[in-house]
Write a protein that holds these residues in place. Structure first.
Motif, PDB file in Angstrom:
ATOM      1  N   SER A   1     -22.755  68.803 -27.199  1.00 61.39           N
ATOM      2  CA  SER A   1     -23.303  69.191 -27.612  1.00 61.39           C
ATOM      3  C   SER A   1     -23.674  68.780 -29.204  1.00 61.39           C
ATOM      4  N   GLY A   2     -22.653  67.817 -29.770  1.00 63.86           N
ATOM      5  CA  GLY A   2     -22.804  66.743 -30.588  1.00 63.86           C
ATOM      6  C   GLY A   2     -23.516  65.523 -30.265  1.00 63.86           C
ATOM      7  N   ARG A   3     -23.535  64.788 -29.117  1.00 60.58           N
ATOM      8  CA  ARG A   3     -24.264  63.736 -28.719  1.00 60.58           C
ATOM      9  C   ARG A   3     -26.002  64.138 -29.086  1.00 60.58           C
ATOM     10  N   ALA A   4     -26.526  65.650 -28.274  1.00 61.36           N
ATOM     11  CA  ALA A   4     -27.094  65.863 -28.178  1.00 61.36           C
ATOM     12  C   ALA A   4     -28.032  66.414 -29.860  1.00 61.36           C
ATOM     13  N   GLU A   5     -27.518  66.588 -31.177  1.00 59.05           N
ATOM     14  CA  GLU A   5     -27.389  66.917 -32.155  1.00 59.05           C
ATOM     15  C   GLU A   5     -27.811  65.809 -32.769  1.00 59.05           C
ATOM     16  N   ARG A   6     -27.156  64.285 -32.513  1.00 60.51           N
ATOM     17  CA  ARG A   6     -27.063  63.344 -33.076  1.00 60.51           C
ATOM     18  C   ARG A   6     -28.550  62.828 -32.499  1.00 60.51           C
ATOM     19  N   ARG A   7     -28.845  62.861 -31.266  1.00 62.32           N
ATOM     20  CA  ARG A   7     -29.749  62.764 -30.585  1.00 62.32           C
ATOM     21  C   ARG A   7     -31.571  63.269 -31.286  1.00 62.32           C
ATOM     22  N   GLU A   8     -30.887  64.686 -31.575  1.00 61.12           N
ATOM     23  CA  GLU A   8     -32.110  65.569 -32.249  1.00 61.12           C
ATOM     24  C   GLU A   8     -32.195  64.944 -33.552  1.00 61.12           C
ATOM     25  N   THR A   9     -31.615  64.718 -34.774  1.00 62.47           N
ATOM     26  CA  THR A   9     -31.123  64.467 -35.702  1.00 62.47           C
ATOM     27  C   THR A   9     -32.046  62.836 -35.960  1.00 62.47           C
ATOM     28  N   VAL A  10     -31.630  61.900 -35.110  1.00 60.49           N
ATOM     29  CA  VAL A  10     -32.676  59.997 -34.447  1.00 60.49           C
ATOM     30  C   VAL A  10     -33.741  60.891 -34.791  1.00 60.49           C
ATOM     31  N   ALA A  11     -34.417  61.343 -33.410  1.00 60.16           N
ATOM     32  CA  ALA A  11     -35.231  61.708 -32.674  1.00 60.16           C
ATOM     33  C   ALA A  11     -37.088  62.029 -34.806  1.00 60.16           C
ATOM     34  N   GLU A  12     -35.368  63.268 -35.175  1.00 63.69           N
ATOM     35  CA  GLU A  12     -36.494  63.511 -36.352  1.00 63.69           C
ATOM     36  C   GLU A  12     -37.312  62.627 -37.181  1.00 63.69           C
ATOM     37  N   HIS A  13     -35.528  61.930 -37.281  1.00 62.43           N
ATOM     38  CA  HIS A  13     -35.912  60.659 -38.177  1.00 62.43           C
ATOM     39  C   HIS A  13     -37.013  59.885 -38.158  1.00 62.43           C
ATOM     40  N   LYS A  14     -36.707  59.440 -36.198  1.00 61.67           N
ATOM     41  CA  LYS A  14     -37.994  58.615 -36.292  1.00 61.67           C
ATOM     42  C   LYS A  14     -39.021  59.264 -36.460  1.00 61.67           C
ATOM     43  N   ARG A  15     -39.702  60.755 -36.296  1.00 62.50           N
ATOM     44  CA  ARG A  15     -40.386  61.595 -36.197  1.00 62.50           C
ATOM     45  C   ARG A  15     -41.365  61.427 -38.133  1.00 62.50           C
TER      46      ARG A  15
END
Length: 210
Positions: free
Chosen positions: A4-18
């Motif tokens: 869950s933590g890894r998925a949340e981190r990936r989502e945060t990174v993806a949103e930052h890149k977007r």
């Protein structure tokens, strides 16, 4: 770190890149217009490879639509916040001024929303589906206005006409102010917008009202 933590981190990174991509794209669109811009230009401005950009957006048109869509979401939040309290008449004026103020204080959003970047005023290069999605979002920003007119006693057809009238008047004043043409007449765009809204109310909401 759990799944869950890894998925949340990936989502945060993806949103930052977007966000980085969209910010870079706005600058490119401002300089080159939609027609002159390219995915390669946007990628370079964002500090990414073109391939990395395609992982988030399939085309420059989709990037433009995403940037405009986010702008309309912020506009919607502004018009909705303006009508939190008050009589229908007060909410009508507040919603109209909120719409005007958003674009008056955010001229880059005005350029984005009215396709004022190099190339002319029309939805250049956007697909029917993208246009339909953006039109739905634009109507949502005007919904507080339409509801205020309905609550003031108008029928659905009248509310639609009055809402379109306010959109047209605000757009004209914003374009004149934005291009400095209003200075030729010595007018204050916001004061003129308020006057129009109040006069619109004074005419009433019956079908025969002009």
């Amino acid at each position: 770190m759990n799944d869950s933590g890894r998925a949340e981190r990936r989502e945060t990174v993806a949103e930052h890149k977007r966000t980085i991509i969209l910010d870079a794209a706005r600058a490119v669109f401002e300089a080159e217009g939609l027609q002159g811009a390219s995915m390669r230009m946007i990628a370079k401005a964002a500090g990414y490879t073109p391939g990395a950009i395609y992982a988030y957006f399939p085309s420059k048109e989709h990037i433009y639509a995403a940037a405009l869509g986010e702008s309309l979401e912020r506009l919607k939040a502004a018009t909705e916040a303006a009508v939190a309290t008050g009589t229908p008449a007060q909410r009508f004026v507040a919603a109209g001024l909120a719409f005007f103020d958003f674009y008056d204080t955010n001229p880059r959003d005005l350029d984005l929303g009215f396709y004022l970047f190099r190339g002319g005023i029309h939805p250049q290069g956007l697909s029917v589906d993208l246009n339909a999605e953006l039109n739905t979002k634009l109507l949502a920003t005007l919904e507080p206005l339409r509801v205020a007119v309905l609550d003031d006693g108008a029928g659905a057809d009248r509310a639609r006409v009055v809402t379109a009238d306010v959109l047209a008047h605000a757009s004209g004043l914003l374009l004149l102010a934005h291009t400095k043409r209003l200075a030729l007449f010595g007018g204050d765009a916001r004061a003129m917008m308020r006057t129009h809204l109040c006069e619109r109310l004074a005419r009433g909401n019956t079908p025969e009202s002009g």
